[in-house]
Design a protein around this motif. Structure first.
Motif, PDB file in Angstrom:
ATOM      1  N   ALA A 178     -75.346  68.488  -2.486  1.00 29.79           N
ATOM      2  CA  ALA A 178     -74.557  68.249  -3.693  1.00 29.79           C
ATOM      3  C   ALA A 178     -74.568  66.759  -3.999  1.00 29.79           C
ATOM      4  O   ALA A 178     -74.623  65.927  -3.083  1.00 29.79           O
ATOM      5  CB  ALA A 178     -73.117  68.732  -3.490  1.00 29.79           C
ATOM      6  N   ALA A 179     -74.540  66.411  -5.285  1.00 29.61           N
ATOM      7  CA  ALA A 179     -74.481  64.997  -5.665  1.00 29.61           C
ATOM      8  C   ALA A 179     -73.319  64.327  -4.940  1.00 29.61           C
ATOM      9  O   ALA A 179     -72.215  64.864  -4.887  1.00 29.61           O
ATOM     10  CB  ALA A 179     -74.315  64.876  -7.174  1.00 29.61           C
ATOM     11  N   GLY A 180     -73.589  63.150  -4.364  1.00 30.14           N
ATOM     12  CA  GLY A 180     -72.587  62.431  -3.603  1.00 30.14           C
ATOM     13  C   GLY A 180     -72.729  62.586  -2.101  1.00 30.14           C
ATOM     14  O   GLY A 180     -72.181  61.783  -1.340  1.00 30.14           O
ATOM     15  N   GLN A 181     -73.468  63.609  -1.651  1.00 31.00           N
ATOM     16  CA  GLN A 181     -73.671  63.803  -0.226  1.00 31.00           C
ATOM     17  C   GLN A 181     -74.809  62.922   0.297  1.00 31.00           C
ATOM     18  O   GLN A 181     -75.600  62.366  -0.472  1.00 31.00           O
ATOM     19  CB  GLN A 181     -73.999  65.270   0.066  1.00 31.00           C
ATOM     20  CG  GLN A 181     -72.828  66.220  -0.078  1.00 31.00           C
ATOM     21  CD  GLN A 181     -73.160  67.604   0.434  1.00 31.00           C
ATOM     22  OE1 GLN A 181     -74.122  68.225   0.007  1.00 31.00           O
ATOM     23  NE2 GLN A 181     -72.349  68.110   1.363  1.00 31.00           N
ATOM     24  N   SER A 182     -74.900  62.832   1.617  1.00 35.93           N
ATOM     25  CA  SER A 182     -76.050  62.221   2.266  1.00 35.93           C
ATOM     26  C   SER A 182     -76.883  63.306   2.931  1.00 35.93           C
ATOM     27  O   SER A 182     -76.403  64.429   3.150  1.00 35.93           O
ATOM     28  CB  SER A 182     -75.607  61.195   3.316  1.00 35.93           C
ATOM     29  OG  SER A 182     -74.955  61.846   4.403  1.00 35.93           O
ATOM     30  N   ALA A 218     -80.084  59.365  -4.837  1.00 32.86           N
ATOM     31  CA  ALA A 218     -79.595  58.731  -6.059  1.00 32.86           C
ATOM     32  C   ALA A 218     -79.791  59.617  -7.272  1.00 32.86           C
ATOM     33  O   ALA A 218     -79.506  59.202  -8.400  1.00 32.86           O
ATOM     34  CB  ALA A 218     -80.291  57.390  -6.276  1.00 32.86           C
ATOM     35  N   LEU A 219     -80.296  60.833  -7.053  1.00 35.34           N
ATOM     36  CA  LEU A 219     -80.421  61.846  -8.092  1.00 35.34           C
ATOM     37  C   LEU A 219     -79.643  63.077  -7.668  1.00 35.34           C
ATOM     38  O   LEU A 219     -79.570  63.382  -6.470  1.00 35.34           O
ATOM     39  CB  LEU A 219     -81.887  62.245  -8.307  1.00 35.34           C
ATOM     40  CG  LEU A 219     -82.856  61.207  -8.859  1.00 35.34           C
ATOM     41  CD1 LEU A 219     -84.272  61.769  -8.831  1.00 35.34           C
ATOM     42  CD2 LEU A 219     -82.475  60.800 -10.261  1.00 35.34           C
ATOM     43  N   PRO A 220     -79.080  63.819  -8.603  1.00 33.02           N
ATOM     44  CA  PRO A 220     -78.487  65.106  -8.234  1.00 33.02           C
ATOM     45  C   PRO A 220     -79.590  66.081  -7.852  1.00 33.02           C
ATOM     46  O   PRO A 220     -80.768  65.848  -8.150  1.00 33.02           O
ATOM     47  CB  PRO A 220     -77.765  65.538  -9.511  1.00 33.02           C
ATOM     48  CG  PRO A 220     -78.467  64.834 -10.615  1.00 33.02           C
ATOM     49  CD  PRO A 220     -78.967  63.539 -10.048  1.00 33.02           C
ATOM     50  N   PRO A 221     -79.257  67.169  -7.173  1.00 33.23           N
ATOM     51  CA  PRO A 221     -80.299  68.119  -6.754  1.00 33.23           C
ATOM     52  C   PRO A 221     -81.021  68.717  -7.953  1.00 33.23           C
ATOM     53  O   PRO A 221     -80.438  68.947  -9.004  1.00 33.23           O
ATOM     54  CB  PRO A 221     -79.519  69.186  -5.983  1.00 33.23           C
ATOM     55  CG  PRO A 221     -78.101  69.034  -6.423  1.00 33.23           C
ATOM     56  CD  PRO A 221     -77.916  67.598  -6.760  1.00 33.23           C
ATOM     57  N   ARG A 241     -74.548  56.946  -8.580  1.00 34.18           N
ATOM     58  CA  ARG A 241     -75.496  57.203  -9.670  1.00 34.18           C
ATOM     59  C   ARG A 241     -75.825  58.693  -9.740  1.00 34.18           C
ATOM     60  O   ARG A 241     -75.912  59.279 -10.823  1.00 34.18           O
ATOM     61  CB  ARG A 241     -76.755  56.373  -9.433  1.00 34.18           C
ATOM     62  CG  ARG A 241     -77.722  56.289 -10.621  1.00 34.18           C
ATOM     63  CD  ARG A 241     -78.844  57.335 -10.500  1.00 34.18           C
ATOM     64  NE  ARG A 241     -79.968  56.994 -11.342  1.00 34.18           N
ATOM     65  CZ  ARG A 241     -81.225  56.948 -10.937  1.00 34.18           C
ATOM     66  NH1 ARG A 241     -81.528  57.190  -9.665  1.00 34.18           N
ATOM     67  NH2 ARG A 241     -82.209  56.676 -11.782  1.00 34.18           N
ATOM     68  N   ALA A 242     -75.989  59.341  -8.570  1.00 39.65           N
ATOM     69  CA  ALA A 242     -76.230  60.787  -8.559  1.00 39.65           C
ATOM     70  C   ALA A 242     -75.061  61.531  -9.186  1.00 39.65           C
ATOM     71  O   ALA A 242     -75.251  62.496  -9.944  1.00 39.65           O
ATOM     72  CB  ALA A 242     -76.470  61.273  -7.129  1.00 39.65           C
ATOM     73  N   LEU A 243     -73.839  61.086  -8.903  1.00 40.18           N
ATOM     74  CA  LEU A 243     -72.669  61.742  -9.482  1.00 40.18           C
ATOM     75  C   LEU A 243     -72.603  61.527 -10.989  1.00 40.18           C
ATOM     76  O   LEU A 243     -72.247  62.449 -11.735  1.00 40.18           O
ATOM     77  CB  LEU A 243     -71.396  61.217  -8.814  1.00 40.18           C
ATOM     78  CG  LEU A 243     -71.130  61.736  -7.394  1.00 40.18           C
ATOM     79  CD1 LEU A 243     -70.006  60.948  -6.744  1.00 40.18           C
ATOM     80  CD2 LEU A 243     -70.788  63.226  -7.419  1.00 40.18           C
ATOM     81  N   ASP A 266     -75.019  63.807 -12.530  1.00 37.36           N
ATOM     82  CA  ASP A 266     -74.520  65.176 -12.414  1.00 37.36           C
ATOM     83  C   ASP A 266     -73.423  65.431 -13.446  1.00 37.36           C
ATOM     84  O   ASP A 266     -73.375  66.511 -14.059  1.00 37.36           O
ATOM     85  CB  ASP A 266     -73.997  65.405 -10.997  1.00 37.36           C
ATOM     86  CG  ASP A 266     -73.824  66.884 -10.676  1.00 37.36           C
ATOM     87  OD1 ASP A 266     -74.759  67.652 -10.910  1.00 37.36           O
ATOM     88  OD2 ASP A 266     -72.737  67.259 -10.198  1.00 37.36           O
ATOM     89  N   LEU A 267     -72.551  64.445 -13.661  1.00 34.66           N
ATOM     90  CA  LEU A 267     -71.507  64.592 -14.671  1.00 34.66           C
ATOM     91  C   LEU A 267     -72.092  64.744 -16.064  1.00 34.66           C
ATOM     92  O   LEU A 267     -71.507  65.416 -16.928  1.00 34.66           O
ATOM     93  CB  LEU A 267     -70.575  63.379 -14.647  1.00 34.66           C
ATOM     94  CG  LEU A 267     -69.659  63.237 -13.433  1.00 34.66           C
ATOM     95  CD1 LEU A 267     -68.910  61.915 -13.486  1.00 34.66           C
ATOM     96  CD2 LEU A 267     -68.685  64.403 -13.353  1.00 34.66           C
ATOM     97  N   ALA A 268     -73.250  64.134 -16.302  1.00 31.91           N
ATOM     98  CA  ALA A 268     -73.886  64.227 -17.622  1.00 31.91           C
ATOM     99  C   ALA A 268     -74.271  65.653 -17.966  1.00 31.91           C
ATOM    100  O   ALA A 268     -74.523  65.971 -19.141  1.00 31.91           O
ATOM    101  CB  ALA A 268     -75.113  63.314 -17.679  1.00 31.91           C
ATOM    102  N   ARG A 269     -74.316  66.524 -16.975  1.00 29.29           N
ATOM    103  CA  ARG A 269     -74.628  67.932 -17.212  1.00 29.29           C
ATOM    104  C   ARG A 269     -73.399  68.718 -17.675  1.00 29.29           C
ATOM    105  O   ARG A 269     -73.532  69.847 -18.136  1.00 29.29           O
ATOM    106  CB  ARG A 269     -75.177  68.563 -15.928  1.00 29.29           C
ATOM    107  CG  ARG A 269     -76.466  67.929 -15.406  1.00 29.29           C
ATOM    108  CD  ARG A 269     -76.819  68.465 -14.024  1.00 29.29           C
ATOM    109  NE  ARG A 269     -78.123  68.008 -13.563  1.00 29.29           N
ATOM    110  CZ  ARG A 269     -78.611  68.257 -12.348  1.00 29.29           C
ATOM    111  NH1 ARG A 269     -77.882  68.962 -11.474  1.00 29.29           N
ATOM    112  NH2 ARG A 269     -79.813  67.799 -12.003  1.00 29.29           N
TER     113      ARG A 269
END
Length: 249
Positions: free
Chosen positions: A36-40, A58-61, A124-126, A129-132
């Protein structure tokens, strides 16, 4: 140990973009990794297949298996230094199980994000992801470094700030002048459109982010080095932000 805990996914380096003497952005494509966005995620690289590290994408899945990592070479960090200097297109990486709970609440209306250095990656990934979401929350992203050239993603953040009307990026530097030694990688990309000195706020992230007062109706995410995170959380709480509203990564 469960099967999930030992499962690895494979990805191939498609771009190694050296941005600073000590920093590179690595893009890969491969199998879908269920993070998930925000995870490592765990990372094993061919430079030393016996040693693993954890990095935050740095990208969402994405179903097409695109991954991006921002890696800074740390002092005495042999593996991170090898990733920054020696990664090559075609290298095969192994990606391990995701972990972490850094996330934006579904009902959040305003979010404060505070990124030190490559702590920008999960935030940045989050943001992407929020842009979706049909109705993203209002986001204020503080991104900081000691010197202006530490703001390695200035051009990318500039574009996001221009394209997303719900996002405000606030660049922060501790010192207005860069050090007097030359970073050849920075010189190669210098001059690209991005945030300049007219946009910078001077101070530490702790000082600048807390100077706006208490964030009593916000969700707050803080990611960076342990000293930066500790100082920032302490400053936020001291100015009235509820500790329970703060997540750290």
């Amino acid at each position: 140990m469960s099967e999930r805990e030992v499962e690895l996914w494979s990805a191939t380096v498609v771009q190694h973009h050296r941005l600073r003497e000590d920093l590179a952005v690595i893009r890969l494509e491969g199998e879908f990794v269920p993070f998930a966005a925000g995870q490592s995620v765990g990372v094993v690289v061919p430079q030393n297949p016996n040693v693993g590290r954890r990095y935050s994408p740095a990208l969402p899945p994405s179903l097409d298996g695109k991954l991006e990592f921002h890696v800074r070479a740390v002092p005495a960090g042999w593996l991170s230094g090898a990733i920054v200097a020696d990664t090559a297109v075609g290298d095969r990486w192994q990606i391990g199980a995701p972990s972490g709970r850094l996330s934006v609440d579904p009902d959040a209306r305003e979010v404060i994000m505070i990124a030190g250095g490559t702590g920008l990656a999960p935030l940045r990934a989050l943001v992407l992801d929020l842009a979706r979401r049909p109705q993203p929350p209002r986001v204020f992203l503080f991104v900081g470094g000691r010197h202006p050239r530490d703001l390695y993603a200035s051009d990318m953040l500039w574009l996001l700030d221009q394209d997303l009307d719900w996002l405000t990026v606030i660049p922060v530097v501790e010192e207005i002048e860069d050090p007097d030694w030359t970073d050849e990688w920075y010189e190669r990309v210098r001059g690209a459109e991005g945030f300049g000195e007219d946009h910078w706020l001077q101070g530490t992230l702790a000082e600048v982010a807390s100077s706006y007062g208490a964030y009593t109706d916000h969700q707050v995410l803080v990611v960076g080095s342990p000293p930066m995170v500790r100082a920032t959380v302490r400053a936020l709480v001291d100015t009235g932000t509820p500790a329970g509203a703060i997540q750290v990564g």
